[in-house]
Design a protein around this motif. Structure first.
Motif, PDB file in Angstrom:
ATOM      1  N   LYS A  70       1.005  -1.427   0.144  1.00 22.05           N
ATOM      2  CA  LYS A  70       0.019   0.145  -0.052  1.00 22.05           C
ATOM      3  C   LYS A  70       0.999   1.229  -0.032  1.00 22.05           C
ATOM      4  O   LYS A  70       1.943   1.503   0.723  1.00 22.05           O
ATOM      5  N   TYR A  71       0.690   2.120  -1.094  1.00 24.64           N
ATOM      6  CA  TYR A  71       1.478   3.230  -1.276  1.00 24.64           C
ATOM      7  C   TYR A  71       0.596   4.466  -0.777  1.00 24.64           C
ATOM      8  O   TYR A  71      -0.319   4.628  -1.374  1.00 24.64           O
ATOM      9  N   GLY A  72       0.849   4.937   0.289  1.00 26.72           N
ATOM     10  CA  GLY A  72       0.076   6.190   0.829  1.00 26.72           C
ATOM     11  C   GLY A  72       0.190   7.575   0.064  1.00 26.72           C
ATOM     12  O   GLY A  72       1.228   7.753  -0.605  1.00 26.72           O
ATOM     13  N   GLY A  73      -0.768   8.360   0.117  1.00 31.24           N
ATOM     14  CA  GLY A  73      -0.695   9.456  -0.682  1.00 31.24           C
ATOM     15  C   GLY A  73       0.305  10.600  -0.195  1.00 31.24           C
ATOM     16  O   GLY A  73       0.854  11.180  -1.235  1.00 31.24           O
ATOM     17  N   HIS A  74       0.612  10.469   1.064  1.00 32.48           N
ATOM     18  CA  HIS A  74       1.800  11.688   1.446  1.00 32.48           C
ATOM     19  C   HIS A  74       3.175  10.980   0.933  1.00 32.48           C
ATOM     20  O   HIS A  74       4.029  11.579   0.362  1.00 32.48           O
ATOM     21  N   ALA A  75       3.451   9.725   0.899  1.00 30.90           N
ATOM     22  CA  ALA A  75       4.690   9.084   0.451  1.00 30.90           C
ATOM     23  C   ALA A  75       4.616   9.249  -1.052  1.00 30.90           C
ATOM     24  O   ALA A  75       6.001   9.334  -1.487  1.00 30.90           O
ATOM     25  N   MET A  76       3.747   9.346  -1.927  1.00 32.29           N
ATOM     26  CA  MET A  76       3.804   9.225  -3.254  1.00 32.29           C
ATOM     27  C   MET A  76       4.057  10.950  -3.691  1.00 32.29           C
ATOM     28  O   MET A  76       4.111  11.369  -4.855  1.00 32.29           O
ATOM     29  N   GLY A  77       4.288  11.740  -2.848  1.00 29.73           N
ATOM     30  CA  GLY A  77       4.118  13.231  -3.305  1.00 29.73           C
ATOM     31  C   GLY A  77       5.368  13.718  -3.980  1.00 29.73           C
ATOM     32  O   GLY A  77       5.281  14.376  -5.173  1.00 29.73           O
ATOM     33  N   ALA A  78       6.552  13.012  -3.664  1.00 30.14           N
ATOM     34  CA  ALA A  78       7.860  13.513  -4.369  1.00 30.14           C
ATOM     35  C   ALA A  78       7.962  12.592  -5.646  1.00 30.14           C
ATOM     36  O   ALA A  78       8.125  11.287  -5.207  1.00 30.14           O
ATOM     37  N   GLU A  79       7.979  13.216  -6.896  1.00 29.68           N
ATOM     38  CA  GLU A  79       8.222  12.575  -8.161  1.00 29.68           C
ATOM     39  C   GLU A  79       9.300  11.598  -8.215  1.00 29.68           C
ATOM     40  O   GLU A  79       9.187  10.075  -8.557  1.00 29.68           O
ATOM     41  N   GLU A  80      10.561  11.774  -7.699  1.00 27.20           N
ATOM     42  CA  GLU A  80      11.929  10.819  -7.607  1.00 27.20           C
ATOM     43  C   GLU A  80      11.405   9.577  -6.742  1.00 27.20           C
ATOM     44  O   GLU A  80      11.910   8.663  -7.262  1.00 27.20           O
ATOM     45  N   THR A  81      10.832   9.813  -5.648  1.00 28.63           N
ATOM     46  CA  THR A  81      10.640   8.874  -4.553  1.00 28.63           C
ATOM     47  C   THR A  81       9.688   7.940  -5.425  1.00 28.63           C
ATOM     48  O   THR A  81       9.617   6.592  -5.199  1.00 28.63           O
ATOM     49  N   ALA A  82       8.704   8.684  -5.867  1.00 30.61           N
ATOM     50  CA  ALA A  82       7.703   7.493  -6.592  1.00 30.61           C
ATOM     51  C   ALA A  82       8.174   6.800  -7.675  1.00 30.61           C
ATOM     52  O   ALA A  82       7.840   5.873  -7.889  1.00 30.61           O
ATOM     53  N   LYS A  83       9.040   7.386  -8.547  1.00 38.08           N
ATOM     54  CA  LYS A  83       9.547   6.482  -9.672  1.00 38.08           C
ATOM     55  C   LYS A  83      10.370   5.654  -9.167  1.00 38.08           C
ATOM     56  O   LYS A  83      10.504   4.556  -9.777  1.00 38.08           O
ATOM     57  N   ALA A  84      11.282   5.815  -7.991  1.00 37.60           N
ATOM     58  CA  ALA A  84      12.118   4.777  -7.548  1.00 37.60           C
ATOM     59  C   ALA A  84      11.219   3.707  -7.022  1.00 37.60           C
ATOM     60  O   ALA A  84      11.418   2.433  -6.981  1.00 37.60           O
ATOM     61  N   PHE A  85       9.866   4.089  -6.143  1.00 40.31           N
ATOM     62  CA  PHE A  85       9.119   3.003  -5.745  1.00 40.31           C
ATOM     63  C   PHE A  85       8.694   2.184  -7.231  1.00 40.31           C
ATOM     64  O   PHE A  85       8.698   0.869  -6.903  1.00 40.31           O
ATOM     65  N   ALA A  86       8.294   2.954  -8.018  1.00 40.56           N
ATOM     66  CA  ALA A  86       7.656   2.194  -9.180  1.00 40.56           C
ATOM     67  C   ALA A  86       8.832   0.973  -9.820  1.00 40.56           C
ATOM     68  O   ALA A  86       8.581  -0.096 -10.367  1.00 40.56           O
ATOM     69  N   ARG A  87      10.228   1.733  -9.921  1.00 44.76           N
ATOM     70  CA  ARG A  87      11.243   0.508 -10.036  1.00 44.76           C
ATOM     71  C   ARG A  87      11.246  -0.664  -9.248  1.00 44.76           C
ATOM     72  O   ARG A  87      11.619  -1.752  -9.832  1.00 44.76           O
ATOM     73  N   ASP A  88      11.307  -0.450  -7.967  1.00 43.72           N
ATOM     74  CA  ASP A  88      11.077  -1.753  -6.942  1.00 43.72           C
ATOM     75  C   ASP A  88       9.976  -2.519  -7.422  1.00 43.72           C
ATOM     76  O   ASP A  88      10.239  -3.822  -7.327  1.00 43.72           O
ATOM     77  N   ILE A  89       8.678  -1.860  -7.965  1.00 44.75           N
ATOM     78  CA  ILE A  89       7.768  -2.764  -8.018  1.00 44.75           C
ATOM     79  C   ILE A  89       7.993  -3.651  -9.039  1.00 44.75           C
ATOM     80  O   ILE A  89       7.778  -4.936  -9.211  1.00 44.75           O
ATOM     81  N   VAL A  90       8.678  -3.276 -10.347  1.00 46.40           N
ATOM     82  CA  VAL A  90       9.104  -3.904 -11.444  1.00 46.40           C
ATOM     83  C   VAL A  90       9.959  -4.750 -11.252  1.00 46.40           C
ATOM     84  O   VAL A  90      10.051  -6.012 -11.776  1.00 46.40           O
ATOM     85  N   LEU A  91      10.910  -4.449 -10.196  1.00 48.42           N
ATOM     86  CA  LEU A  91      11.926  -5.520  -9.716  1.00 48.42           C
ATOM     87  C   LEU A  91      11.459  -6.581  -9.032  1.00 48.42           C
ATOM     88  O   LEU A  91      12.041  -7.977  -9.173  1.00 48.42           O
ATOM     89  N   LEU A  92      10.509  -6.346  -8.302  1.00 48.18           N
ATOM     90  CA  LEU A  92       9.845  -7.523  -7.636  1.00 48.18           C
ATOM     91  C   LEU A  92       9.154  -8.601  -8.609  1.00 48.18           C
ATOM     92  O   LEU A  92       9.318  -9.709  -8.715  1.00 48.18           O
ATOM     93  N   GLU A  93       8.483  -8.088  -9.558  1.00 43.65           N
ATOM     94  CA  GLU A  93       7.778  -8.907 -10.625  1.00 43.65           C
ATOM     95  C   GLU A  93       8.938  -9.567 -11.321  1.00 43.65           C
ATOM     96  O   GLU A  93       8.712 -10.656 -11.883  1.00 43.65           O
ATOM     97  N   GLN A  94       9.936  -8.899 -11.758  1.00 47.88           N
ATOM     98  CA  GLN A  94      11.121  -9.662 -12.463  1.00 47.88           C
ATOM     99  C   GLN A  94      11.882 -10.794 -11.749  1.00 47.88           C
ATOM    100  O   GLN A  94      12.261 -11.632 -12.101  1.00 47.88           O
ATOM    101  N   THR A  95      11.664 -10.597 -10.286  1.00 48.88           N
ATOM    102  CA  THR A  95      12.249 -11.902  -9.557  1.00 48.88           C
ATOM    103  C   THR A  95      10.932 -12.771  -9.079  1.00 48.88           C
ATOM    104  O   THR A  95      11.273 -13.477  -7.991  1.00 48.88           O
ATOM    105  N   ALA A  96      10.032 -12.998  -9.892  1.00 50.80           N
ATOM    106  CA  ALA A  96       8.725 -14.162  -9.941  1.00 50.80           C
ATOM    107  C   ALA A  96       8.260 -13.924  -8.378  1.00 50.80           C
ATOM    108  O   ALA A  96       7.716 -14.738  -7.751  1.00 50.80           O
TER     109      ALA A  96
END
Ligand code: ADP
Ligand code: X2W
Length: 298
Positions: free
Chosen positions: A34-60
């Motif tokens: 769960k990604y909270g509204g406050h946490a997703m405020g900064a674009e750079e952090t939100a993009k790093a979060f998105a990368r992490d999610i893709v990395l999870l998917e990539q590791t099955a």
């Protein structure tokens, strides 16, 4: 900040190697984040979060993302001159407000996150709990003690719901097929209305129904803090209830901790509240030996 260039090649290899047992532990498992509204405020952090999610998917691993958007809803309501109030940590949602809530959550916030994940090479699918009749909810009923009369009164929260049924048909078409569900916390009432659901509560309901291995709640503080604002690294359900009762845990942290307790009761094994403003909080939590936030356990 330490960049990868400052770490010796051997140390870089050690960090990657340390991730192996964690990756094996979560192989083919579903993890709800769960990604909270406050946490997703900064674009750079939100993009790093998105990368992490893709990395999870990539590791099955099968990540399922639920997002909030409280601050984003507040900004839009203010722009439109609509007053908004909270009771018991939930937004009082009248007919005009639910239209805006749906527009912001299922529209701009959802599509922005889908865009970031896809930009990082993932295949995100943005949905709300209304799609595929996924989440059915009943209107939330809460009571509050009136400070003047000291009498307990029912509060009408309007179009706010508590999930009571999660239909997994649609999610099961996505999970395990490289598609990453990104869910906005809206539900349908039994008489067909759109209901606004607290995003933590929504994430707990989805994690419970999916029998997820883990539930991560990303917020804007390091975790649950004690009275002197120090991080509590581990918290039992019993102690969590005590901290809610004595007011140490208040406001938006109440639905978060209650969600953790619910998820544990539903069989989710590892439930944590972590700082989503810290870059790569998800990777640190899942793939390293050091937990960062508050782990809630039975
Ligand atoms: N004991 C506590 N420890 C940490 N945060 C707390 C506590 N009690 C209340 N809070 C509040 O809860 C907030 C997190 O909830 P919320 O604002 O709803 O976040 P989110 O947008 O991530 O869902 C914190 O920013 C803090 O103000
Ligand atoms: C009923 C209720 O309060 N719904 C929330 C839904 C969004 C949310 O929970 O967003 P965060 O996770 O960013 O707080 C709201 O309207 O703000």
């Amino acid at each position: 900040m330490t960049s990868a260039q400052n770490i010796s090649p051997l140390d870089q290899a050690r960090i990657l190697s340390e991730a192996l047992p964690h990756m094996q532990q979560y192989d083919e498992e579903t993890i709800v984040i769960k990604y909270g509204g406050h946490a997703m405020g900064a674009e750079e952090t939100a993009k790093a979060f998105a990368r992490d999610i893709v990395l999870l998917e990539q590791t099955a691993i099968n990540p399922v993302v639920v997002h909030g958007g409280g601050p984003q809803i507040a900004t839009m309501l203010k722009r439109l001159g609509i007053q908004s109030e909270f009771a018991a940590g939930l937004r009082i949602t009248d007919a005009a407000t639910i239209e805006i809530v749906e527009m912001v959550l299922a529209g701009s916030v959802n599509k922005q996150l889908v865009g970031y994940i896809n930009e990082a090479g993932g295949k995100a699918v943005g949905l709300s709990g209304k799609d595929g009749n996924m989440v059915k909810a009943s209107k939330t009923s809460r009571t509050m003690v009136d400070p003047d009369s000291n009498i307990e009164k029912a509060i009408d929260l309007g179009f706010v719901g508590d999930p009571d049924k999660v239909d997994l048909t649609l999610l099961n078409q996505l999970i395990g097929y490289e598609l990453i569900p990104v869910l906005a916390p809206l539900a349908t009432s039994h008489d067909g209305h759109t209901l606004n659901v607290n995003a933590d509560t929504f994430a707990g309901a989805v994690a419970g129904a999916l029998k997820a291995k883990r539930l991560l709640l990303l917020t804007d503080v390091p975790g649950v803090l004690d009275k002197s604002k120090k991080l509590i690294p581990e918290l039992s359900v019993k102690d969590a209830r005590k901290l809610i009762a004595d007011g140490t845990i208040s406001g938006g942290m109440i639905p978060k901790v209650e969600t953790c307790i619910y998820a544990l009761e539903q069989g989710v094994q590892g439930v944590v509240i972590i700082d989503g403003k810290m870059q790569h909080a998800v990777l640190l939590e899942l793939f390293t030996n050091q937990g960062t936030g508050t782990l809630i356990h039975k």
